[in-house]
Write an enzyme that holds these catalytic residues in place. Structure first.
Site, short mmCIF file in Angstrom:
data_model
loop_
_atom_site.label_atom_id
_atom_site.label_comp_id
_atom_site.label_asym_id
_atom_site.label_seq_id
_atom_site.Cartn_x
_atom_site.Cartn_y
_atom_site.Cartn_z
N ASP A 1 -2.08 5.78 -3.05
CA ASP A 1 -2.41 6.71 -1.97
C ASP A 1 -1.19 7.53 -1.56
O ASP A 1 -1.31 8.48 -0.80
CB ASP A 1 -2.95 5.95 -0.75
CG ASP A 1 -4.46 5.84 -0.80
OD1 ASP A 1 -5.07 6.43 -1.71
OD2 ASP A 1 -5.04 5.17 0.08
N ARG B 1 -9.64 -2.14 8.01
CA ARG B 1 -10.17 -0.77 8.06
C ARG B 1 -11.62 -0.77 8.57
O ARG B 1 -12.47 -0.09 8.03
CB ARG B 1 -10.09 -0.10 6.67
CG ARG B 1 -10.00 1.41 6.77
CD ARG B 1 -10.18 2.10 5.43
NE ARG B 1 -9.89 3.51 5.53
CZ ARG B 1 -10.33 4.43 4.69
NH1 ARG B 1 -11.08 4.09 3.67
NH2 ARG B 1 -10.03 5.68 4.85
N TRP C 1 -14.35 5.05 -7.87
CA TRP C 1 -14.83 3.74 -7.36
C TRP C 1 -13.71 3.10 -6.57
O TRP C 1 -12.74 2.60 -7.12
CB TRP C 1 -15.20 2.88 -8.57
CG TRP C 1 -15.73 1.52 -8.29
CD1 TRP C 1 -15.26 0.59 -7.42
CD2 TRP C 1 -16.85 0.91 -8.94
NE1 TRP C 1 -15.99 -0.56 -7.48
CE2 TRP C 1 -16.98 -0.39 -8.40
CE3 TRP C 1 -17.75 1.33 -9.93
CZ2 TRP C 1 -17.97 -1.28 -8.83
CZ3 TRP C 1 -18.72 0.44 -10.36
CH2 TRP C 1 -18.84 -0.83 -9.80
N ASP C 2 -13.89 3.08 -5.25
CA ASP C 2 -12.81 2.62 -4.37
C ASP C 2 -13.07 1.18 -3.90
O ASP C 2 -14.18 0.65 -3.99
CB ASP C 2 -12.74 3.57 -3.16
CG ASP C 2 -11.34 3.68 -2.58
OD1 ASP C 2 -10.52 2.79 -2.86
OD2 ASP C 2 -11.09 4.64 -1.84
N MET C 3 -12.04 0.58 -3.33
CA MET C 3 -12.11 -0.79 -2.76
C MET C 3 -10.94 -0.90 -1.81
O MET C 3 -9.81 -0.95 -2.24
CB MET C 3 -12.01 -1.78 -3.91
CG MET C 3 -12.29 -3.21 -3.58
SD MET C 3 -10.92 -4.01 -2.72
CE MET C 3 -11.24 -5.69 -3.09
N ASN C 4 -11.25 -0.91 -0.50
CA ASN C 4 -10.20 -0.60 0.46
C ASN C 4 -9.74 -1.71 1.38
O ASN C 4 -9.30 -1.43 2.49
CB ASN C 4 -10.67 0.58 1.33
CG ASN C 4 -10.22 1.90 0.74
OD1 ASN C 4 -9.09 2.05 0.32
ND2 ASN C 4 -11.12 2.86 0.71
N TRP D 1 0.85 -1.18 0.00
CA TRP D 1 0.00 0.00 0.00
C TRP D 1 0.90 1.25 0.00
O TRP D 1 1.89 1.30 0.72
CB TRP D 1 -0.92 -0.01 1.23
CG TRP D 1 -1.67 1.28 1.36
CD1 TRP D 1 -2.76 1.67 0.65
CD2 TRP D 1 -1.34 2.38 2.23
NE1 TRP D 1 -3.13 2.94 1.00
CE2 TRP D 1 -2.29 3.40 1.98
CE3 TRP D 1 -0.34 2.59 3.18
CZ2 TRP D 1 -2.27 4.62 2.65
CZ3 TRP D 1 -0.32 3.82 3.85
CH2 TRP D 1 -1.29 4.81 3.59
N ASP E 1 -14.94 13.42 -1.88
CA ASP E 1 -14.44 12.09 -1.54
C ASP E 1 -15.27 11.49 -0.40
O ASP E 1 -16.41 11.91 -0.13
CB ASP E 1 -12.93 12.19 -1.21
CG ASP E 1 -12.18 10.92 -1.56
OD1 ASP E 1 -12.23 9.98 -0.75
OD2 ASP E 1 -11.56 10.86 -2.64
C1 GLA Z 1 -8.77 5.25 -0.11
C2 GLA Z 1 -8.45 6.08 -1.33
C3 GLA Z 1 -8.24 7.51 -0.93
C4 GLA Z 1 -9.47 8.03 -0.27
C5 GLA Z 1 -9.85 7.16 0.92
C6 GLA Z 1 -11.18 7.53 1.49
O1 GLA Z 1 -7.69 5.17 0.75
O2 GLA Z 1 -7.37 5.57 -1.99
O3 GLA Z 1 -7.92 8.29 -2.07
O4 GLA Z 1 -10.52 8.05 -1.20
O5 GLA Z 1 -9.90 5.78 0.56
O6 GLA Z 1 -11.54 6.74 2.55
#
Ligand code: GLA
Length: 723
Positions: free
Chosen positions: A534, A437, A471-474, A192, A360
């Site tokens: 990030d 998370r 479109w995120d995936m964390n 990451w 965001d």
């Molecule tokens: C991830 C994304 C960031 C931001 C955060 C928000 O880490 O990569 O750019 O959008 O989520 O929770």
């Protein structure tokens, strides 16, 4: 072009040949992948070994290059697929059954793949059927070639032709056999905020190297793009083969260097945690694997793949359309914002010429931190009293487009959605799933879960004038309830992405997975740009963007100017260097522009103006990497327009040194007969000198100093004067 001459099948790209033959006993053999050969018959020589004299057919396949090898009969190297049939064994030797050739590119069931329908696409596809009736298994291999590229896109479908179930335990998409030669592997591991770090290692006899990821998405840890290069290959010269998987789940590129020094490279779904039961008559489709050949080094591969992806993979209306310069509020406010604060940022951004405001994380449900609210896709009225409609109108009135962040695949245990449907989170019955998370993954293999997500997101996207989505995936994927789950999940993801992107063709979708955790060719099919990492520090970005550009177009590389000291690593860099690095990507800002002083604000205005001018180059230009941050104290690159009329050049000296001179940099891809003018400094340069003697940037005496040029061809005296 694809031709068949007796038992020779010859696929030709722009200046490359890929040749397959059917052997004496019906085996599908590999003859050549490399520079173009003439159309004629070829025969793969069968080499004798100590074992082959006693083999049933008088030879063993183990020593013969093949297209889709089976393990366990006369080949004891890793096979392209493995299975257990109802007799309890997994022995097969699939033989050629038939072939057909069709105009246009192959499609892959349920998965993204290269686009190119019909004759005008310049694509042709060869389909070859192989079977082993004793084992009850057959394969259909697809090979797409394009007149204008040096690539072969392969995929495979395995079918159960027996009367009992078959358990598949691995299905690779492609197999590339290379002769004995000193070769290096180039691959892109990371973590990451530190993605696609370039590594190079020699492959030696007897080694087996699995360049793989089994963490759910294609991953921060290892990218599904791998190169096998001759030992002396560099940016400009040498033979390089690359393999790119058009897939966003667990992947593997298995490199087997046999004891005789030959290489077998298999690319496809990672067999770890994989299994697929095929009932009689059922089939399994493996994702597409793109093989590319270049005799012009790594740069040749990168430029080839960049053009291919822009023209034949990314959504067509978006890949060539100019991308708006955006400002995102994440690093400006994190979760701490309200409507007025967002509008204030947008207003100031508008004054600087920025075109899109992106809201965001933190705008929905009870999402005031990252512990709660994911899954509840209703606007938080405390923060945004006018809702998405009112907010988007306010942003539009400031002259900016409006876009927002979503993370549709996830749920926080502390959310309305989870309280209503705890069973929708991926879990193993009877076990508490591992959180990451503070979130869990929604089980998008289930129809009702996908339907919920699609409806919820459609409601969001129709609630206001929304022209962009991030479109995120964390999190990585754990607690997968059964083998093969990761693939079913990935198919579910593609269904949702297909539905939403097709329903909103005018929305620009940007992919993201905790930054660059899902930067792969599968995602690029839906999202023409991806948040690269990030880590937004300019110096860290040199390596991240350099590594990413090896296998992906810079028009996909989302790059933002953020605050200094940087929020991820505390590094202090100038605004100039932060922009210089971000210019070689889809450019934007992610800082509180309302807090900039007058001088910084004026500088931002100039940067935005410049980024607009640069846009066509980023979209259509060719990237040349000139100095590697992995090998030196410098990082330099150029983007050259297709007609070599315009060139963007950037060089960064990472640490300042005393008592040393800086190296000259020879530019590439330009017209040696042309004269260029740097529009930023007004200096004139001769193409032959830039290419053959070099250019010496005038760095400032400090760390992280960068130099940028925007060279334009001087056509004649008249136009020179007008410049
Ligand atoms: C991830 C994304 C960031 C931001 C955060 C928000 O880490 O990569 O750019 O959008 O989520 O929770």
């Amino acid at each position: 072009m694809i031709t068949v001459d007796n038992k020779t099948i010859h696929l030709q790209g722009r200046d490359m040949s890929y040749i397959v033959t059917v052997g004496e006993h019906g085996d599908l053999l590999h003859y050549h992948f490399g520079r173009k050969l003439g159309i004629r018959e070829f025969h793969v020589p069968v080499t004798w070994n100590i074992w082959s004299a006693y083999a049933p057919e008088g030879y063993t396949l183990e020593n013969v290059p093949q297209e889709y090898p089976s393990y366990g009969y006369t080949d004891l190297k890793p096979g392209a697929y493995s299975f257990i049939n109802s007799d309890g064994n997994g022995i097969a030797q699939m033989k050629f059954r038939s072939l057909r050739i069709e105009k246009g590119a192959a499609s892959v069931e349920g998965m993204p793949c290269l686009r190119g329908a019909g004759e005008e696409s310049g694509a042709e596809t060869l389909y070859i059927s192989l079977e082993d009736t004793k084992a009850g298994i057959m394969a259909e291999l697809a090979y797409t070639v394009f007149d204008r590229y040096n690539v072969v896109a392969r995929s495979a479908v395995i079918r159960n032709i027996s009367e009992k179930p078959i358990r598949l335990t691995s299905v690779y998409s492609s197999c590339l056999e290379l002769d004995r030669k000193e070769r290096d592997l180039v691959y892109f591991p990371g973590s990451w905020a530190n993605e696609r770090q370039m590594e190079r290692c020699a492959v030696k006899r007897g080694l087996r190297i699995d360049i793989a990821n089994e963490r759910g998405g294609s991953g921060h840890n290892m990218n599904p793009f791998v190169m096998a290069a001759e030992k002396d290959a560099n940016e400009k010269s040498g033979e390089v083969y690359s393999l790119s998987l058009v897939y966003s789940g667990n992947h593997s590129t298995l490199v087997n260097c046999a004891s005789d020094g030959s290489l077998r490279i298999l690319q496809g779904i990672n067999p770890c945690g994989f299994e697929w039961i095929l009932e009689p008559g059922e089939s399994f489709a493996a994702p597409q694997s793109i093989l590319c050949y270049s005799d012009k080094g790594f740069g040749g591969v990168s430029r080839e793949l960049s053009r291919l992806y822009r023209e034949n993979l990314c959504p067509s209306s978006k890949s060539f359309a100019e991308r708006p310069i955006l400002i995102n509020n994440w690093e400006a406010t994190y979760f701490d914002f309200d409507e007025d604060k967002l509008v204030e940022i947008a207003r100031k951004a508008g004054e600087a010429g920025i075109e899109l405001f992106v809201m965001d994380d933190g705008w929905f449900g009870e999402r005031n931190d990252d512990r709660r609210g994911l899954g509840d896709w209703t606007v938080n009225k405390n923060k945004l009293p006018s809702g998405l409609k009112g907010l988007s109108e306010r942003i539009n009135r400031e002259g900016l487009k409006f876009g927002l962040w979503i993370e549709p695949e996830m749920v926080n245990p502390d959310s309305e959605l989870y309280r209503a449907h705890p069973d929708w989170a991926v879990h193993v019955p009877g076990r508490t799933p591992a959180e990451s998370r503070q979130q869990l993954i929604l089980d998008i293999t289930r129809d009702e879960v996908r339907e919920y997500i699609i409806k919820a997101i459609k409601d969001v996207l129709t609630a206001g004038n929304i022209e962009y989505v991030k479109w995120d995936m964390n999190r990585p994927m754990s607690d997968m309830p059964y083998p093969g789950y990761n693939h079913r999940y990935t198919l579910g993801l593609y269904k949702i992405a297909e539905d939403l992107t097709a329903s909103f063709p005018n929305i620009l979708f940007e992919g993201c997975a905790g930054g660059g955790g899902r930067f792969d060719a599968g995602m690029l099919y839906y999202f023409p740009q991806i948040w690269t990492s990030d880590n937004s520090d300019a110096v860290a970005r040199l390596k991240i963007q350099y590594g990413t550009s090896m296998g992906y177009p810079i028009s996909a590389v989302s790059a933002h100017v953020t605050a200094s000291p940087n929020h991820q690593n505390g590094r202090v860099t100038s605004l100039k260097t932060r922009a210089a690095v971000a210019f070689a990507g889809v450019f934007g800002y992610e800082l509180d522009i309302t807090k900039m002083d007058e001088r910084e604000f004026e500088e931002i205005k100039e940067q935005v103006k410049f980024a607009k001018k640069l846009r066509p180059l980023v979209l259509n230009g060719d990237l040349y990497r000139l100095q590697s941050p992995f090998e030196s104290n410098y990082c330099s690159w150029e983007i050259v327009s297709p007609d070599a009329d315009e060139i963007f050049f950037m060089s960064c000296r990472i640490l300042s040194e005393t008592g040393m001179t800086d190296p000259m940099i020879r530019l590439d891809g330009l017209d040696e007969n042309a004269v260029y003018i740097d529009e930023l400094s007004g200096e004139r340069y001769h193409g032959d000198e830039l290419a053959n003697r070099g250019y010496l940037p005038k760095y400032e005496q400090k760390d992280f100093s960068s130099v940028v040029m925007y060279l334009k061809r001087v056509i004649d005296d008249k136009s020179e004067r007008s410049l």
